[in-house]
Write a protein that holds these residues in place. Structure first.
Motif, PDB file in Angstrom:
ATOM      1  N   GLU A  56     -22.577  -2.223 -35.751  1.00  0.00           N
ATOM      2  CA  GLU A  56     -22.719  -0.905 -36.289  1.00  0.00           C
ATOM      3  C   GLU A  56     -21.869   0.019 -34.862  1.00  0.00           C
ATOM      4  N   PHE A  57     -22.749  -0.107 -33.596  1.00  0.00           N
ATOM      5  CA  PHE A  57     -22.068   1.495 -32.841  1.00  0.00           C
ATOM      6  C   PHE A  57     -20.888   0.600 -32.417  1.00  0.00           C
ATOM      7  N   LEU A  58     -20.721  -0.440 -32.214  1.00  0.00           N
ATOM      8  CA  LEU A  58     -19.040  -0.694 -31.816  1.00  0.00           C
ATOM      9  C   LEU A  58     -18.386  -0.498 -32.931  1.00  0.00           C
ATOM     10  N   ALA A  59     -18.719  -1.009 -34.089  1.00  0.00           N
ATOM     11  CA  ALA A  59     -17.399  -0.842 -34.968  1.00  0.00           C
ATOM     12  C   ALA A  59     -16.714   0.406 -35.398  1.00  0.00           C
ATOM     13  N   ASP A  60     -17.696   1.395 -35.924  1.00  0.00           N
ATOM     14  CA  ASP A  60     -17.932   2.732 -35.617  1.00  0.00           C
ATOM     15  C   ASP A  60     -17.191   3.246 -34.872  1.00  0.00           C
ATOM     16  N   SER A  61     -17.428   2.833 -33.514  1.00  0.00           N
ATOM     17  CA  SER A  61     -16.635   3.700 -32.166  1.00  0.00           C
ATOM     18  C   SER A  61     -15.165   3.216 -32.451  1.00  0.00           C
ATOM     19  N   ARG A  62     -14.991   1.430 -32.464  1.00  0.00           N
ATOM     20  CA  ARG A  62     -13.770   1.601 -32.893  1.00  0.00           C
ATOM     21  C   ARG A  62     -13.069   2.801 -33.650  1.00  0.00           C
ATOM     22  N   VAL A  63     -13.130   2.090 -34.831  1.00  0.00           N
ATOM     23  CA  VAL A  63     -12.604   3.028 -36.028  1.00  0.00           C
ATOM     24  C   VAL A  63     -12.462   4.665 -35.407  1.00  0.00           C
TER      25      VAL A  63
ATOM     26  N   PHE B 203     -11.816   5.658 -32.612  1.00  0.00           N
ATOM     27  CA  PHE B 203     -11.230   5.664 -31.606  1.00  0.00           C
ATOM     28  C   PHE B 203      -9.497   4.453 -31.581  1.00  0.00           C
ATOM     29  N   ALA B 204      -9.585   4.502 -32.551  1.00  0.00           N
ATOM     30  CA  ALA B 204      -8.121   3.657 -33.182  1.00  0.00           C
ATOM     31  C   ALA B 204      -7.189   4.454 -33.871  1.00  0.00           C
TER      32      ALA B 204
ATOM     33  N   TYR C 219     -10.879  14.289 -39.345  1.00  0.00           N
ATOM     34  CA  TYR C 219     -10.003  13.750 -38.378  1.00  0.00           C
ATOM     35  C   TYR C 219     -11.507  12.137 -38.999  1.00  0.00           C
ATOM     36  N   THR C 220     -12.853  12.481 -38.873  1.00  0.00           N
ATOM     37  CA  THR C 220     -13.907  10.910 -39.257  1.00  0.00           C
ATOM     38  C   THR C 220     -13.978  11.020 -40.070  1.00  0.00           C
ATOM     39  N   PRO C 221     -14.699  10.290 -40.587  1.00  0.00           N
ATOM     40  CA  PRO C 221     -15.165   9.765 -41.886  1.00  0.00           C
ATOM     41  C   PRO C 221     -16.675  10.684 -41.875  1.00  0.00           C
ATOM     42  N   ALA C 222     -17.684  10.996 -43.071  1.00  0.00           N
ATOM     43  CA  ALA C 222     -18.313  11.532 -42.674  1.00  0.00           C
ATOM     44  C   ALA C 222     -19.831  10.624 -42.527  1.00  0.00           C
ATOM     45  N   GLU C 223     -19.500   9.109 -42.453  1.00  0.00           N
ATOM     46  CA  GLU C 223     -20.274   8.647 -41.817  1.00  0.00           C
ATOM     47  C   GLU C 223     -21.019   7.917 -40.929  1.00  0.00           C
ATOM     48  N   ALA C 224     -20.184   8.351 -40.341  1.00  0.00           N
ATOM     49  CA  ALA C 224     -19.578   8.210 -38.384  1.00  0.00           C
ATOM     50  C   ALA C 224     -20.207   9.968 -37.718  1.00  0.00           C
TER      51      ALA C 224
ATOM     52  N   THR D 100       3.481  14.549 -39.888  1.00  0.00           N
ATOM     53  CA  THR D 100       4.361  12.961 -39.999  1.00  0.00           C
ATOM     54  C   THR D 100       3.292  12.065 -41.340  1.00  0.00           C
ATOM     55  N   SER D 101       2.185  12.431 -40.920  1.00  0.00           N
ATOM     56  CA  SER D 101       1.394  10.780 -41.937  1.00  0.00           C
ATOM     57  C   SER D 101       0.293  11.741 -42.296  1.00  0.00           C
ATOM     58  N   GLY D 102       0.057  13.218 -41.683  1.00  0.00           N
ATOM     59  CA  GLY D 102      -1.588  13.762 -42.300  1.00  0.00           C
ATOM     60  C   GLY D 102      -2.846  13.589 -41.560  1.00  0.00           C
ATOM     61  N   PRO D 103      -3.977  14.111 -41.546  1.00  0.00           N
ATOM     62  CA  PRO D 103      -5.092  13.597 -40.941  1.00  0.00           C
ATOM     63  C   PRO D 103      -5.772  12.835 -40.664  1.00  0.00           C
ATOM     64  N   THR D 104      -5.389  11.518 -41.572  1.00  0.00           N
ATOM     65  CA  THR D 104      -5.621  10.371 -42.068  1.00  0.00           C
ATOM     66  C   THR D 104      -7.197   9.738 -41.266  1.00  0.00           C
ATOM     67  N   VAL D 105      -7.506  10.287 -41.606  1.00  0.00           N
ATOM     68  CA  VAL D 105      -9.267   9.955 -41.403  1.00  0.00           C
ATOM     69  C   VAL D 105      -9.590   9.043 -41.848  1.00  0.00           C
ATOM     70  N   ALA D 106     -10.271   8.070 -40.546  1.00  0.00           N
ATOM     71  CA  ALA D 106     -10.261   6.753 -41.157  1.00  0.00           C
ATOM     72  C   ALA D 106     -11.016   6.072 -42.029  1.00  0.00           C
TER      73      ALA D 106
END
Length: 422
Positions: free
Chosen positions: A212-219, A221-222, A352-357, A416-422
């Motif tokens: 989960e740590f790696l998955a959240d981190s990938r989200v 930094f992408a 720029y980030t979701p609440a769960e992360a 161009t695209s808004g803050p785009t929360v992952a």
């Protein structure tokens, strides 16, 4: 607010104590490595021993905040800081000082991801909450060094002063342990899920798994978070680079030379009080910045704030050399701008980030601000050792200019695209 004030009280009292340690300790003796003269670079490295874990520990602190909640981390932070400063009072050598500062840094590191995650998920009016929270931190930043300077002047013995400073953290831990809060009261669908689901998502501590740590981190930094992280790193380098040796730099001006006062063990050092006063201006800057995040795009706030910091880094020495009045004026503007940017990058992370992360994102943010940023003290010490203050302020201007460019890139992306929360 109480814990935030305590963290920054200790953090910004250290540059004043560094002046005393420079007088008492002539060298840093490290087993197996040898003895190193206490140059500006070595003294900066000693402070980095505390400031680096202060930032590096923010990342695991963010993971723990998401997994187990903020309150217990904040209480543990206060206990650890009090114990560390108690040990610092016993330091027989510069190496012991570095070790005690390391313990302080580890304890203090969990505060920002825990506290900011609590605000971002537990308070509806985030901008105002960040403002009040920032004011408390800046009161610690300004009043802490002021109290330290007064105690050094009146008491004289820095060990007694450090021992006294340990007491508020322990008292604060007792008070914090008695506070009851709902840590997910403001989490909504706009933050990435309903409040009930988000509140339960990490209650079991599942975020502690590597997957989960790696998955959240990938989200993270992408997404555009990578630009916000760049701002955090550059901001931290500037912040630590300018503040670590600011008392020493102020003491070089003729209008701020030490004054001997009969009956007191140490001379009155005006630069310590000017240093505290300039930090006090940051209270206004932090408040104005927090309120402004509710009214203007946070990305434009980043651009304006860091462009101002770049400009006044270049203006500081020429203007300050004109006399006491110009020194106080340019220092006040620098202090205001140094802290007005902080609510902007804090609010940027929330957008720029979701609440769960959110805890993890603030962990990365303060890894950048205080972990990578800790190198700013050593960088400043190196520049002052091999060059002069003018070169240091040019380096600081470059750092602030790069942060402004990151803010500009975020603003163009938003258009161009808004803050785009992952």
């Amino acid at each position: 607010m109480l814990a935030h004030a305590a963290v920054h009280t200790y953090e910004l009292s250290l540059p004043l104590l560094l002046l005393v340690w420079a007088e008492e300790f002539v060298a840093l003796e490290v087993p197996l490595l040898g003895t190193f003269p206490a140059t500006a670079f070595v003294l900066g490295a000693v402070l980095t021993a505390g400031y680096a874990p202060f930032g590096i520990g923010a990342l695991p602190g963010g993971v723990l905040a998401d997994a187990y909640g903020s309150k217990r981390l904040i209480v543990g932070c206060l206990v650890g800081m009090g114990v560390a400063f108690g040990g610092l009072a016993l330091a027989p050598s510069l190496l012991w000082v570095a070790v005690a500062l390391f313990v302080w840094g580890v304890a203090a590191s969990v505060y920002h991801p825990a506290g900011l995650s609590l605000i971002s998920k537990g308070v509806d009016e985030r901008g105002s909450a960040f403002a009040y929270h920032g004011v408390a931190g800046n009161l610690g930043i300004a009043v802490g060094p002021l109290v330290t300077a007064i105690l050094l002047f009146v008491v004289g013995d820095w060990r007694v002063v450090v021992g006294l400073l340990a007491v508020p953290a322990l008292v604060g831990a007792f008070a914090a342990a008695r506070v009851d809060v709902d840590e997910t009261a403001a989490v909504t669908a706009a933050d990435g899920g309903d409040s009930e689901g988000a509140g339960e998502a990490r209650a079991s501590g599942s975020v502690a798994s590597l997957g989960e740590f790696l998955a959240d981190s990938r989200v993270l930094f992408a997404s555009a978070f990578v630009l916000a992280f760049g701002v955090a790193m550059l901001s931290g380098l500037y912040y630590r680079g300018v503040l670590t040796f600011l008392p020493d730099l102020l003491g070089r001006f003729p209008s701020l030379q030490p004054i001997e006062v009969a009956g007191y063990p140490r001379p009155l050092e005006p630069q310590q009080y000017v240093y505290s006063g300039l930090l006090m201006v940051g209270v206004l800057g932090q408040y104005v910045g927090g309120k402004a995040t509710d009214r203007v795009p946070v990305e434009l706030g980043l651009v304006a704030g860091y462009a101002t910091l770049a400009l006044f880094a270049l203006l500081f020495l020429p203007v300050a050399s004109l006399g006491l009045g110009p020194l106080l004026a340019v220092g006040s503007v620098l202090g205001f701008a140094l802290f007005v940017v902080q609510p902007f990058y804090q609010a940027t992370i929330a957008e720029y980030t979701p609440a769960e992360a959110r805890g993890l994102s603030y962990g990365y943010t303060y890894l950048g601000v205080f972990g990578v940023g800790a190198l700013g003290g050593a960088l400043a010490g190196f520049v002052l050792t091999v060059a002069d203050p003018g070169a240091l302020f040019v380096v600081l201007a470059v750092l602030a200019g790069l942060a402004a460019l990151c803010g500009l890139a975020l603003y163009r992306r938003r258009r161009t695209s808004g803050p785009t929360v992952a």
